[in-house]
Design an enzyme around this catalytic site. Structure first.
Site, PDB file in Angstrom:
ATOM      1  N   LEU A 104      -6.898   2.924 -19.039  1.00 13.92           N
ATOM      2  CA  LEU A 104      -7.893   2.042 -18.428  1.00 13.92           C
ATOM      3  C   LEU A 104      -7.549   1.952 -16.948  1.00 13.92           C
ATOM      4  O   LEU A 104      -6.423   1.613 -16.577  1.00 13.92           O
ATOM      5  CB  LEU A 104      -7.842   0.656 -19.083  1.00 13.92           C
ATOM      6  CG  LEU A 104      -8.993  -0.309 -18.793  1.00 13.92           C
ATOM      7  CD1 LEU A 104     -10.331   0.295 -19.203  1.00 13.92           C
ATOM      8  CD2 LEU A 104      -8.769  -1.631 -19.510  1.00 13.92           C
ATOM      9  N   ASP A 105      -8.508   2.288 -16.090  1.00  7.82           N
ATOM     10  CA  ASP A 105      -8.264   2.355 -14.653  1.00  7.82           C
ATOM     11  C   ASP A 105      -7.772   1.014 -14.103  1.00  7.82           C
ATOM     12  O   ASP A 105      -8.114  -0.051 -14.640  1.00  7.82           O
ATOM     13  CB  ASP A 105      -9.544   2.749 -13.916  1.00  7.82           C
ATOM     14  CG  ASP A 105      -9.925   4.202 -14.143  1.00  7.82           C
ATOM     15  OD1 ASP A 105      -9.055   4.973 -14.585  1.00  7.82           O
ATOM     16  OD2 ASP A 105     -11.093   4.554 -13.888  1.00  7.82           O
ATOM     17  N   PRO A 106      -6.992   1.041 -13.009  1.00  2.00           N
ATOM     18  CA  PRO A 106      -6.507  -0.219 -12.428  1.00  2.00           C
ATOM     19  C   PRO A 106      -7.613  -1.194 -12.064  1.00  2.00           C
ATOM     20  O   PRO A 106      -7.450  -2.408 -12.220  1.00  2.00           O
ATOM     21  CB  PRO A 106      -5.747   0.254 -11.172  1.00  2.00           C
ATOM     22  CG  PRO A 106      -5.281   1.629 -11.517  1.00  2.00           C
ATOM     23  CD  PRO A 106      -6.398   2.219 -12.353  1.00  2.00           C
TER      24      PRO A 106
END
Length: 378
Positions: A104-106
């Site tokens: 999950l992207d930052p």
């Protein structure tokens, strides 16, 4: 032997490529993902064992890691990477092994399922499942990362109407061809695409089929933004979805907010915010609670495959890695992947075929596991 009728579907997709770990049923496919345990407050005695002395730093030493088995579905905060999240949970639980089921992207928040201990053996079954996202597209700018963190590469004064957006959605529903973002984890001649892009190289990625089960316009708060919800299969990039919609609509677009609300069997009711998890760990350390309350059972990840109960005698053979023959008129007639239980306890992942059960992965759940109450889903 009895077949559990509540589990009657075999998962058929492959793992999400963004953080893929192939399901070869080998333990080393799920290596620990960093993180240091908190130091113990009391020093050990100094001895002549160089391995013991190597663990010491000043008057503090690392705590011995322990066996912890189960799932924690972290409600990941914005700004934290998935690897950082795994490291934090590994430290909080002082666990030997941990890994996550899909990056999950930052800039994104929401569900990040983290497997501890023997749960790492079930990671592919979660990664194979559907995912649901709620995301906001900002119109008028395209960025090199396809999200708000990137550099602006194109602009437009045109803004799409609600009618134009609704008319476009069917084109992005079903199996479509999608070109992944240049800043992605896909390998190009052995190098990650995002590494090449950061070095200034032009990365040309081939389109590939992905499946979008549902795409809905949720809100349009103003002319510059539109909020969508998408339910999709493995390998789908929401950032690419925003980019492509913007181009077809005659403007440009990028993701400016993203939240994941479903990963395989784990939904929003299963998520726990980091501050609540830290508070639970603090209470457990003072004897006022148990970390087991934060864990979900290992088998929660196996909701989409059949469960097969066996006798203790058959369980002993399977535990030793030996196949078990299916005998008698009550023997199940299913075939394919099953998870095997004995006396209600998870024993193994196995293949059923040609009249026998062949164990593929055996679970050893000695250590900290989920509280009994966590076996009932909310």
């Amino acid at each position: 032997m009895t077949m559990d009728p509540a589990h009657d579907t075999i998962s058929g997709e492959q793992a999400d490529q963004r953080d893929v770990q192939k399901n070869s049923f080998a333990d080393d496919n799920f290596a620990d993902l960093g993180g240091n345990s908190r130091p113990h407050q009391e020093p050990r005695r100094v001895n002549n064992d160089p391995r013991a002395n190597a663990k010491q730093k000043g008057n503090q030493v690392r705590r011995d890691r322990r066996d912890v088995h189960g799932w924690v579905v972290l409600d990941k905060p914005i700004g934290m990477t998935s690897t950082q999240a795994v490291a934090v949970l590994k430290r909080l639980f002082n666990a030997k092994r941990a890994g996550h089921a899909g990056t999950l992207d930052p800039l994104a928040s929401g569900g990040l399922p983290i497997a501890l201990g023997e749960a790492t053996k079930t990671v592919p079954f979660v990664m194979d499942g559907r995912k649901r996202y709620q995301f906001t597209v900002c119109w008028g700018e395209e960025r090199d990362t396809d999200d708000i963190e990137g550099r602006v590469t194109a602009t437009s004064d045109q803004r799409p109407t609600r009618e134009a957006i609704l008319a476009l959605l069917p084109r992005f529903t079903g199996v479509i061809e999608q070109i992944p973002p240049r800043y992605s984890a896909i390998k190009v001649q052995g190098e990650r695409a995002y590494d090449l892009a950061r070095d200034g190289e032009v990365v040309e990625l081939a389109p590939r089929p992905v499946e979008i089960h549902q795409l809905t316009l949720v809100d349009q708060p103003d002319n510059d933004r539109a909020v969508f919800e998408a339910e999709c299969g493995k390998g789908t990039y929401v950032r690419a979805l925003a980019r492509d919609m913007g181009r077809i609509l005659g403007t440009y677009g990028h993701i400016c907010a993203l939240r994941r609300t479903l990963v395989g069997p784990f939904g929003e009711n299963d998520m726990i915010p980091l501050d609540q998890l830290e508070a639970l760990c603090d209470r457990a350390a003072s004897g006022e609670g148990s970390l087991a309350d934060a864990l979900m059972p290992v088998e929660t990840a196996l909701d989409d495959i059949p469960a097969l109960a066996v006798t203790r005698a058959d369980a002993a053979r399977l535990h030793r890695g030996q196949a078990v023959l299916l005998r008698g008129r009550d023997a199940p007639t299913c075939s394919g992947t099953v998870y095997v239980t004995v006396a209600g306890r998870l024993l193994a992942l196995a293949e059923v075929g040609n009249g026998e059960i062949i164990p593929k992965r055996v679970f050893n759940l000695t250590g900290l596991t989920a509280s009994p109450g966590r076996n009932e889903r909310n």
